[in-house]
Design a protein around this motif. Structure first.
Motif, PDB file in Angstrom:
ATOM      1  N   THR A 119      23.318   7.214   7.969  1.00  0.00           N
ATOM      2  CA  THR A 119      22.179   7.778   7.542  1.00  0.00           C
ATOM      3  C   THR A 119      20.906   8.012   8.360  1.00  0.00           C
ATOM      4  O   THR A 119      20.838   7.509   9.297  1.00  0.00           O
ATOM      5  CB  THR A 119      21.611   6.747   6.257  1.00  0.00           C
ATOM      6  N   ALA A 120      20.114   8.865   8.126  1.00  0.00           N
ATOM      7  CA  ALA A 120      18.862   9.254   8.748  1.00  0.00           C
ATOM      8  C   ALA A 120      18.023   9.473   7.775  1.00  0.00           C
ATOM      9  O   ALA A 120      17.999   9.940   6.613  1.00  0.00           O
ATOM     10  CB  ALA A 120      18.884  10.343   9.571  1.00  0.00           C
ATOM     11  N   TRP A 121      16.532   9.193   8.257  1.00  0.00           N
ATOM     12  CA  TRP A 121      15.415   9.377   7.214  1.00  0.00           C
ATOM     13  C   TRP A 121      14.282  10.249   7.950  1.00  0.00           C
ATOM     14  O   TRP A 121      14.039  10.264   8.961  1.00  0.00           O
ATOM     15  CB  TRP A 121      14.706   7.859   7.020  1.00  0.00           C
ATOM     16  N   THR A 122      13.847  10.824   6.927  1.00  0.00           N
ATOM     17  CA  THR A 122      12.613  11.826   7.263  1.00  0.00           C
ATOM     18  C   THR A 122      11.585  11.189   6.309  1.00  0.00           C
ATOM     19  O   THR A 122      11.821  10.354   5.479  1.00  0.00           O
ATOM     20  CB  THR A 122      12.659  13.315   7.344  1.00  0.00           C
ATOM     21  N   ALA A 123      10.229  12.014   6.687  1.00  0.00           N
ATOM     22  CA  ALA A 123       9.227  11.651   5.626  1.00  0.00           C
ATOM     23  C   ALA A 123       9.477  12.042   4.201  1.00  0.00           C
ATOM     24  O   ALA A 123       8.721  11.245   3.233  1.00  0.00           O
ATOM     25  CB  ALA A 123       7.809  12.297   6.126  1.00  0.00           C
ATOM     26  N   GLN A 124      10.392  12.902   3.844  1.00  0.00           N
ATOM     27  CA  GLN A 124      10.687  13.307   2.655  1.00  0.00           C
ATOM     28  C   GLN A 124      11.960  12.971   1.967  1.00  0.00           C
ATOM     29  O   GLN A 124      12.273  12.982   0.823  1.00  0.00           O
ATOM     30  CB  GLN A 124      10.460  14.889   2.423  1.00  0.00           C
ATOM     31  N   GLY A 125      13.114  12.764   2.936  1.00  0.00           N
ATOM     32  CA  GLY A 125      14.512  12.640   2.484  1.00  0.00           C
ATOM     33  C   GLY A 125      15.225  11.452   3.222  1.00  0.00           C
ATOM     34  O   GLY A 125      14.816  11.121   4.285  1.00  0.00           O
ATOM     35  N   VAL A 126      16.181  11.186   2.598  1.00  0.00           N
ATOM     36  CA  VAL A 126      17.332  10.283   3.315  1.00  0.00           C
ATOM     37  C   VAL A 126      18.677  10.990   3.412  1.00  0.00           C
ATOM     38  O   VAL A 126      19.080  12.269   2.316  1.00  0.00           O
ATOM     39  CB  VAL A 126      17.716   9.302   2.228  1.00  0.00           C
ATOM     40  N   TYR A 127      19.262  11.063   4.452  1.00  0.00           N
ATOM     41  CA  TYR A 127      20.396  12.216   4.816  1.00  0.00           C
ATOM     42  C   TYR A 127      21.724  11.469   5.039  1.00  0.00           C
ATOM     43  O   TYR A 127      21.587  10.453   6.420  1.00  0.00           O
ATOM     44  CB  TYR A 127      19.953  13.097   5.960  1.00  0.00           C
ATOM     45  N   TRP A 128      22.501  11.680   4.514  1.00  0.00           N
ATOM     46  CA  TRP A 128      23.972  10.589   4.514  1.00  0.00           C
ATOM     47  C   TRP A 128      24.968  11.948   4.937  1.00  0.00           C
ATOM     48  O   TRP A 128      25.315  12.718   4.357  1.00  0.00           O
ATOM     49  CB  TRP A 128      24.413  10.054   3.447  1.00  0.00           C
ATOM     50  N   PHE A 129      25.711  11.222   6.263  1.00  0.00           N
ATOM     51  CA  PHE A 129      26.735  11.912   6.727  1.00  0.00           C
ATOM     52  C   PHE A 129      28.010  11.345   6.170  1.00  0.00           C
ATOM     53  O   PHE A 129      28.325  10.067   6.468  1.00  0.00           O
ATOM     54  CB  PHE A 129      26.840  12.150   8.091  1.00  0.00           C
ATOM     55  N   THR A 130      28.974  11.898   5.517  1.00  0.00           N
ATOM     56  CA  THR A 130      30.009  11.293   4.678  1.00  0.00           C
ATOM     57  C   THR A 130      31.299  11.232   5.581  1.00  0.00           C
ATOM     58  O   THR A 130      31.987  10.480   5.370  1.00  0.00           O
ATOM     59  CB  THR A 130      30.320  12.078   3.349  1.00  0.00           C
ATOM     60  N   GLY A 131      31.226  12.120   6.569  1.00  0.00           N
ATOM     61  CA  GLY A 131      32.319  12.250   7.338  1.00  0.00           C
ATOM     62  C   GLY A 131      32.774  13.738   7.545  1.00  0.00           C
ATOM     63  O   GLY A 131      33.336  14.190   8.400  1.00  0.00           O
ATOM     64  N   SER A 132      32.449  14.429   6.462  1.00  0.00           N
ATOM     65  CA  SER A 132      32.865  15.838   6.447  1.00  0.00           C
ATOM     66  C   SER A 132      31.694  16.783   5.955  1.00  0.00           C
ATOM     67  O   SER A 132      31.460  17.795   5.972  1.00  0.00           O
ATOM     68  CB  SER A 132      34.069  16.144   5.562  1.00  0.00           C
ATOM     69  N   LYS A 133      30.698  16.017   5.356  1.00  0.00           N
ATOM     70  CA  LYS A 133      29.556  16.873   4.673  1.00  0.00           C
ATOM     71  C   LYS A 133      28.182  15.822   4.810  1.00  0.00           C
ATOM     72  O   LYS A 133      28.048  14.720   4.952  1.00  0.00           O
ATOM     73  CB  LYS A 133      29.681  16.867   3.170  1.00  0.00           C
ATOM     74  N   THR A 134      27.072  16.542   4.703  1.00  0.00           N
ATOM     75  CA  THR A 134      25.610  15.650   4.820  1.00  0.00           C
ATOM     76  C   THR A 134      25.113  16.020   3.535  1.00  0.00           C
ATOM     77  O   THR A 134      24.974  17.207   2.971  1.00  0.00           O
ATOM     78  CB  THR A 134      24.830  16.511   6.030  1.00  0.00           C
ATOM     79  N   MET A 135      24.790  14.757   2.795  1.00  0.00           N
ATOM     80  CA  MET A 135      24.150  15.030   1.505  1.00  0.00           C
ATOM     81  C   MET A 135      22.781  14.502   1.783  1.00  0.00           C
ATOM     82  O   MET A 135      22.642  13.583   2.458  1.00  0.00           O
ATOM     83  CB  MET A 135      24.824  13.924   0.546  1.00  0.00           C
ATOM     84  N   ALA A 136      21.949  15.243   1.015  1.00  0.00           N
ATOM     85  CA  ALA A 136      20.414  15.085   1.043  1.00  0.00           C
ATOM     86  C   ALA A 136      19.772  14.279  -0.090  1.00  0.00           C
ATOM     87  O   ALA A 136      20.433  14.437  -1.380  1.00  0.00           O
ATOM     88  CB  ALA A 136      19.608  16.204   1.323  1.00  0.00           C
ATOM     89  N   PHE A 137      19.028  13.408  -0.154  1.00  0.00           N
ATOM     90  CA  PHE A 137      18.470  12.594  -1.288  1.00  0.00           C
ATOM     91  C   PHE A 137      16.899  12.545  -1.253  1.00  0.00           C
ATOM     92  O   PHE A 137      16.461  12.239  -0.130  1.00  0.00           O
ATOM     93  CB  PHE A 137      18.986  11.006  -1.280  1.00  0.00           C
ATOM     94  N   SER A 138      16.345  12.264  -2.366  1.00  0.00           N
ATOM     95  CA  SER A 138      15.138  11.980  -2.228  1.00  0.00           C
ATOM     96  C   SER A 138      14.437  10.689  -1.768  1.00  0.00           C
ATOM     97  O   SER A 138      15.059   9.782  -2.096  1.00  0.00           O
ATOM     98  CB  SER A 138      14.323  12.165  -3.690  1.00  0.00           C
ATOM     99  N   ARG A 139      13.690  10.523  -0.886  1.00  0.00           N
ATOM    100  CA  ARG A 139      13.417   9.398  -0.295  1.00  0.00           C
ATOM    101  C   ARG A 139      12.479   8.331  -1.163  1.00  0.00           C
ATOM    102  O   ARG A 139      12.726   7.042  -1.248  1.00  0.00           O
ATOM    103  CB  ARG A 139      12.379   9.661   0.868  1.00  0.00           C
ATOM    104  N   ASP A 140      12.109   8.959  -2.163  1.00  0.00           N
ATOM    105  CA  ASP A 140      11.105   8.106  -3.073  1.00  0.00           C
ATOM    106  C   ASP A 140      12.374   7.582  -4.176  1.00  0.00           C
ATOM    107  O   ASP A 140      11.840   6.277  -4.636  1.00  0.00           O
ATOM    108  CB  ASP A 140      10.223   9.075  -3.905  1.00  0.00           C
ATOM    109  N   ASP A 141      13.084   8.402  -4.804  1.00  0.00           N
ATOM    110  CA  ASP A 141      13.927   7.803  -5.945  1.00  0.00           C
ATOM    111  C   ASP A 141      15.378   7.982  -5.728  1.00  0.00           C
ATOM    112  O   ASP A 141      16.271   7.512  -6.529  1.00  0.00           O
ATOM    113  CB  ASP A 141      13.495   8.478  -7.286  1.00  0.00           C
ATOM    114  N   LEU A 142      15.826   8.424  -4.397  1.00  0.00           N
ATOM    115  CA  LEU A 142      17.207   8.394  -3.964  1.00  0.00           C
ATOM    116  C   LEU A 142      17.947   9.295  -4.978  1.00  0.00           C
ATOM    117  O   LEU A 142      19.112   9.221  -4.670  1.00  0.00           O
ATOM    118  CB  LEU A 142      17.890   7.183  -4.090  1.00  0.00           C
ATOM    119  N   THR A 143      17.368  10.144  -5.601  1.00  0.00           N
ATOM    120  CA  THR A 143      18.117  11.176  -6.441  1.00  0.00           C
ATOM    121  C   THR A 143      18.629  12.325  -5.456  1.00  0.00           C
ATOM    122  O   THR A 143      18.234  12.840  -4.532  1.00  0.00           O
ATOM    123  CB  THR A 143      17.497  11.740  -7.461  1.00  0.00           C
TER     124      THR A 143
END
Length: 464
Positions: free
Chosen positions: A367-391
């Protein structure tokens, strides 16, 4: 290996070029203005001659029992034996096998990162860095780590500014705030930890611990946690131990740990709390536990909650505040848990089974974090989530790593280059080609000033 000391000051007479000043008791190293290789001689008043009285008020002193020749020979033999013993100990000690070369000055400031990602990027330099799972760029420096050596480099040229090396293999190295924590292997574990200033390479703290082989470091604000299958250790930012969770090596009082016989999967941390996936005897499925990074007793965890999940092979992706994002592969779900350990929401998960079949190396999701989001590399895709509520926000197919901000834009590594994306929607703004010289595996990103860093397996590359 049992705990031997917490945040020990720098006691070893390591070879320093230039020489390091003596550390204070808290591990900080005071500045010195004395030039290396010069002598400061102060003028002083002549010392007056002090009249002395004959010993014992004028009486003749008793003859020393060591005045006989054989006594002096015996005393000399003792001195030689002590000196030889000291040399043997010094040559065979860990201190004798440590090299510390610090930077003479703090590194100069770097130009700012560009507001927009350039249309083309050229490789400036590359270096081996097998012990850094994620690139380290901080304090106008880049840190690489390989074998037993940690190096501070100029981000633009790769030139070495400082060096710390031991005759031990590195287990892992990570950025913790503005310092670098370097964990070395000794005997059967990763027990030797040195903290270094990122800009100068000066040691700021050291400790011995009980981290397992294969450990990684989970960094959360002022705490660092080592991962492991049987034991998790948490330290403060000065390397003083604040918590142990699991099979404590040297048990002082039994029954302080919440459970026994468990093995651990993935680990995450946020807001002074650690979350861990547990697999315990008697549980029908995996368990997720959240406990505090500190308590009155370091071997007695304060558990916020522990809940048995709906399935096995679960993974904690990230934590934010009181929230935790959990993957349930069997149910193909992403689940968000709240502060009370109750499920708040669930989302369908569309991933190849191979992406989440096994726990990641070291027990930390990519995972990696920015001021706005959380980014998870699954192994084939990158998924983005809200940093505040993880949606969940969006998913990028065919990625090779999580995203980071470079300047004011989000960049995600893809095959053959980088994708510049709108951070809120995931819309591709443009792509930038990068020649990775045949490397096609996962890529982790970081940046320092105008330089973008890529961790490509065991190699770090700097781009501009």
């Amino acid at each position: 290996m049992s705990e031997r000391r917490d945040a020990a000051p720098d006691e070893d007479p390591a070879r320093h070029v230039p020489a390091e000043p003596e550390q204070t008791s808290n591990g900080d190293e005071p500045e010195t203005t004395a030039a290396i290789g010069t002598e400061d001689v102060l003028d002083a008043e002549p010392v007056p001659t002090v009249a002395t009285e004959p010993p014992l008020g004028g009486k003749r002193a008793r003859r020393s029992p060591w005045n006989r020749p054989r006594d002096r020979v015996f005393a000399a033999a003792i001195v030689v034996a002590v000196a030889v013993t000291g040399v043997v100990i010094g040559v065979n000690s860990d201190n004798a096998a440590t090299v510390a070369q610090v930077a003479a000055t703090v590194p100069p400031a770097l130009p700012l990162a560009p507001a927009e990602v350039p249309g083309s990027l050229t490789e400036l330099w590359r270096a081996p860095s097998s012990a850094t799972p994620v690139p380290i760029g901080e304090a106008n420096s880049v840190v690489t780590a390989d074998k037993g050596e940690v190096l501070g480099r100029d981000p633009l040229t790769g030139a070495v500014r400082w060096r710390y090396a031991r005759d031990l293999e590195l287990c892992t190295v990570a950025l913790a705030g503005i310092k670098v924590d370097a964990v070395y292997r000794k005997e059967t574990g990763c027990s030797e930890v040195t903290q270094l200033d990122t800009g100068t390479g000066r040691r700021t703290a050291q400790r011995n611990g009980d981290a397992e082989l294969g450990t990684r470091l989970v960094v959360d604000g002022s705490h660092v946690t080592t991962t492991g299958k049987k034991l998790l250790n948490t330290w403060r930012d000065d390397l003083v131990k604040s918590m142990e969770y699991g099979e404590v090596p040297a048990v002082v009082q039994p029954n302080k740990q919440p459970r026994s016989g468990c093995t651990y999967g993935t680990v995450a941390a946020a807001s002074g709390k650690i979350g861990v996936i547990e697999r315990c005897p008697g549980d029908p499925a995996d368990r997720f536990t959240v406990y505090r990074a500190t308590n009155d007793e370091a071997d007695e965890p304060k558990v916020d909650y522990s809940t048995v999940l709906a399935g096995k092979n679960a993974k904690v992706v990230a934590m934010s505040g009181d929230l935790a994002l959990i993957v349930l592969p069997e149910q193909k779900l992403l689940v968000i848990y709240g502060a009370d350990g109750v499920q708040k929401s669930a989302y369908p998960l569309d991933l190849p089974a191979a992406d989440i079949a096994q726990d990641p190396v070291g027990g930390i999701m990519a995972t990696a974090w920015t001021a706005q989001g959380v980014y998870w590399f699954t192994g084939s895709k990158t998924m983005a989530f809200s940093r505040d509520d993880l949606t969940p926000r969006w998913t990028l197919n065919n990625a090779v790593g999580p995203g980071v901000t470079f300047g004011d834009q989000l960049v995600v590594p893809i095959q053959g280059g980088l994708a510049v994306l709108d951070e809120m929607t995931g819309t591709t703004i443009r792509t930038v080609g990068v020649d990775r010289r045949g490397y096609s595996g996962p890529v982790r990103l970081a940046s320092v000033g105008p330089v973008l860093l890529e961790q490509r397996g065991t190699t770090l590359a700097a781009l501009k």
